[in-house]
Design a protein around this motif. Structure first.
Motif, PDB file in Angstrom:
ATOM      1  N   VAL A   2       7.099  -5.330   9.450  1.00 18.52           N
ATOM      2  CA  VAL A   2       7.475  -6.072   8.255  1.00 18.52           C
ATOM      3  C   VAL A   2       8.678  -5.406   7.620  1.00 18.52           C
ATOM      4  N   GLN A   3       9.636  -6.198   7.216  1.00 23.09           N
ATOM      5  CA  GLN A   3      10.809  -5.689   6.518  1.00 23.09           C
ATOM      6  C   GLN A   3      10.781  -6.187   5.066  1.00 23.09           C
ATOM      7  N   LEU A   4      11.106  -5.285   4.149  1.00 33.72           N
ATOM      8  CA  LEU A   4      11.167  -5.610   2.733  1.00 33.72           C
ATOM      9  C   LEU A   4      12.554  -5.252   2.214  1.00 33.72           C
ATOM     10  N   VAL A   5      13.197  -6.206   1.564  1.00 34.65           N
ATOM     11  CA  VAL A   5      14.547  -5.978   1.047  1.00 34.65           C
ATOM     12  C   VAL A   5      14.550  -6.284  -0.448  1.00 34.65           C
ATOM     13  N   GLU A   6      14.859  -5.258  -1.245  1.00 34.08           N
ATOM     14  CA  GLU A   6      14.913  -5.416  -2.699  1.00 34.08           C
ATOM     15  C   GLU A   6      16.327  -5.717  -3.166  1.00 34.08           C
ATOM     16  N   ARG A  27       6.382  -9.832  10.878  1.00 35.15           N
ATOM     17  CA  ARG A  27       5.028 -10.230  11.257  1.00 35.15           C
ATOM     18  C   ARG A  27       4.075 -10.049  10.074  1.00 35.15           C
ATOM     19  N   ILE A  28       4.066 -11.055   9.217  1.00 35.83           N
ATOM     20  CA  ILE A  28       3.234 -11.000   8.021  1.00 35.83           C
ATOM     21  C   ILE A  28       1.967 -11.808   8.260  1.00 35.83           C
ATOM     22  N   ARG A  29       0.822 -11.135   8.220  1.00 34.86           N
ATOM     23  CA  ARG A  29      -0.449 -11.806   8.412  1.00 34.86           C
ATOM     24  C   ARG A  29      -1.100 -12.010   7.052  1.00 34.86           C
ATOM     25  N   SER A  30      -2.242 -12.621   7.044  1.00 29.89           N
ATOM     26  CA  SER A  30      -2.908 -12.896   5.777  1.00 29.89           C
ATOM     27  C   SER A  30      -3.613 -11.648   5.249  1.00 29.89           C
ATOM     28  N   GLY A  31      -3.916 -11.696   3.966  1.00 28.21           N
ATOM     29  CA  GLY A  31      -4.685 -10.628   3.357  1.00 28.21           C
ATOM     30  C   GLY A  31      -3.867  -9.394   3.011  1.00 28.21           C
ATOM     31  N   TYR A  32      -2.981  -9.526   2.049  1.00 29.76           N
ATOM     32  CA  TYR A  32      -2.171  -8.396   1.646  1.00 29.76           C
ATOM     33  C   TYR A  32      -1.840  -8.505   0.167  1.00 29.76           C
ATOM     34  N   ALA A  33      -1.430  -7.400  -0.382  1.00 27.80           N
ATOM     35  CA  ALA A  33      -0.965  -7.343  -1.758  1.00 27.80           C
ATOM     36  C   ALA A  33       0.489  -6.894  -1.756  1.00 27.80           C
ATOM     37  N   MET A  34       1.191  -7.269  -2.778  1.00 25.97           N
ATOM     38  CA  MET A  34       2.579  -6.814  -2.936  1.00 25.97           C
ATOM     39  C   MET A  34       2.731  -6.196  -4.312  1.00 25.97           C
ATOM     40  N   GLY A  35       3.569  -5.197  -4.374  1.00 27.18           N
ATOM     41  CA  GLY A  35       3.705  -4.515  -5.650  1.00 27.18           C
ATOM     42  C   GLY A  35       5.039  -3.841  -5.803  1.00 27.18           C
ATOM     43  N   TRP A  36       5.270  -3.386  -7.021  1.00 24.04           N
ATOM     44  CA  TRP A  36       6.459  -2.618  -7.369  1.00 24.04           C
ATOM     45  C   TRP A  36       6.043  -1.226  -7.833  1.00 24.04           C
ATOM     46  N   TYR A  37       6.734  -0.245  -7.334  1.00 22.93           N
ATOM     47  CA  TYR A  37       6.525   1.139  -7.707  1.00 22.93           C
ATOM     48  C   TYR A  37       7.881   1.695  -8.144  1.00 22.93           C
ATOM     49  N   ARG A  38       7.846   2.794  -8.858  1.00 23.21           N
ATOM     50  CA  ARG A  38       9.114   3.414  -9.251  1.00 23.21           C
ATOM     51  C   ARG A  38       9.002   4.922  -9.192  1.00 23.21           C
ATOM     52  N   GLN A  39      10.161   5.548  -9.014  1.00 25.33           N
ATOM     53  CA  GLN A  39      10.217   7.010  -8.974  1.00 25.33           C
ATOM     54  C   GLN A  39      11.440   7.464  -9.733  1.00 25.33           C
ATOM     55  N   ALA A  40      11.196   8.192 -10.802  1.00 24.79           N
ATOM     56  CA  ALA A  40      12.276   8.778 -11.596  1.00 24.79           C
ATOM     57  C   ALA A  40      12.578  10.170 -11.071  1.00 24.79           C
ATOM     58  N   PRO A  41      13.762  10.702 -11.331  1.00 24.20           N
ATOM     59  CA  PRO A  41      14.119  12.041 -10.841  1.00 24.20           C
ATOM     60  C   PRO A  41      13.107  13.089 -11.302  1.00 24.20           C
ATOM     61  N   GLY A  42      12.628  13.869 -10.356  1.00 27.71           N
ATOM     62  CA  GLY A  42      11.689  14.932 -10.680  1.00 27.71           C
ATOM     63  C   GLY A  42      10.266  14.487 -10.924  1.00 27.71           C
ATOM     64  N   LYS A  43      10.002  13.214 -10.728  1.00 23.34           N
ATOM     65  CA  LYS A  43       8.649  12.691 -10.968  1.00 23.34           C
ATOM     66  C   LYS A  43       8.098  12.060  -9.701  1.00 23.34           C
ATOM     67  N   LEU A  97       4.341  -3.647   0.412  1.00 19.06           N
ATOM     68  CA  LEU A  97       3.332  -4.580   0.905  1.00 19.06           C
ATOM     69  C   LEU A  97       2.210  -3.737   1.488  1.00 19.06           C
ATOM     70  N   ASP A  98       1.004  -3.876   0.974  1.00 19.08           N
ATOM     71  CA  ASP A  98      -0.105  -3.103   1.518  1.00 19.08           C
ATOM     72  C   ASP A  98      -1.217  -4.037   1.989  1.00 19.08           C
ATOM     73  N   SER A  99      -1.803  -3.668   3.111  1.00 18.60           N
ATOM     74  CA  SER A  99      -2.818  -4.512   3.733  1.00 18.60           C
ATOM     75  C   SER A  99      -3.676  -3.664   4.651  1.00 18.60           C
ATOM     76  N   HIS A 100      -4.719  -4.280   5.209  1.00 22.83           N
ATOM     77  CA  HIS A 100      -5.564  -3.561   6.146  1.00 22.83           C
ATOM     78  C   HIS A 100      -4.867  -3.384   7.482  1.00 22.83           C
ATOM     79  N   TRP A 101      -3.768  -4.086   7.697  1.00 25.82           N
ATOM     80  CA  TRP A 101      -3.033  -3.958   8.959  1.00 25.82           C
ATOM     81  C   TRP A 101      -1.741  -3.147   8.808  1.00 25.82           C
ATOM     82  N   GLY A 102      -1.550  -2.521   7.656  1.00 32.61           N
ATOM     83  CA  GLY A 102      -0.419  -1.615   7.490  1.00 32.61           C
ATOM     84  C   GLY A 102       0.186  -1.650   6.103  1.00 32.61           C
ATOM     85  N   ASP A 103       0.889  -0.611   5.754  1.00 33.59           N
ATOM     86  CA  ASP A 103       1.628  -0.525   4.492  1.00 33.59           C
ATOM     87  C   ASP A 103       3.114  -0.424   4.799  1.00 33.59           C
TER      88      ASP A 103
END
Length: 115
Positions: A2-6, A27-43, A97-103
């Motif tokens: 799976v490719q994700l492009v922001e 190859r996107i199958r059923s049963g997954y969640a999508m989310g946004w995460y962030r990382q600041a410098p030093g955190k 994208l996180d799922s039982h078939w991969g993150d």
């Protein structure tokens, strides 16, 4: 695989808005969640918002009432509408994208909130 492009990051003044977009392909199958995460410098990387199967969502306390996560009808694109941005929202934002078939992670997009 799976490719994700922001996209949609940038420089914005405090109080401003941005909309991030993450397009998923491959190859996107059923049963997954999508989310946004962030990382600041030093955190550590942290969850910002996540949308699971159906319309179940959860948000970090720091963004509740300001950010809104949504998807298109096919659930292949996830959006993050960010309003009333604050300097502490400055970070690299990652789509996941996180799922039982991969993150899978996107490459990240920089959001800078500064006057």
């Amino acid at each position: 695989q799976v490719q994700l492009v922001e996209s949609g990051g940038g420089l914005v003044q405090p109080g401003g808005s941005l909309r991030l977009t993450c397009a998923a392909s491959g190859r996107i199958r059923s049963g997954y969640a999508m989310g946004w995460y962030r990382q600041a410098p030093g955190k550590e990387r942290e969850l910002v918002a996540r949308i699971a199967t159906g319309t179940r969502t959860n948000y970090a306390d720091s963004v509740k009432g300001r950010f809104l996560i949504s998807t298109n009808s096919a659930r292949t694109t996830v959006y993050l509408q960010m309003n009333d941005l604050k300097p502490e929202d400055t970070a690299v934002y990652y789509c996941k994208l996180d799922s039982h078939w991969g993150d899978f992670w996107g490459q990240g997009t920089q959001v800078t909130v500064s006057s």
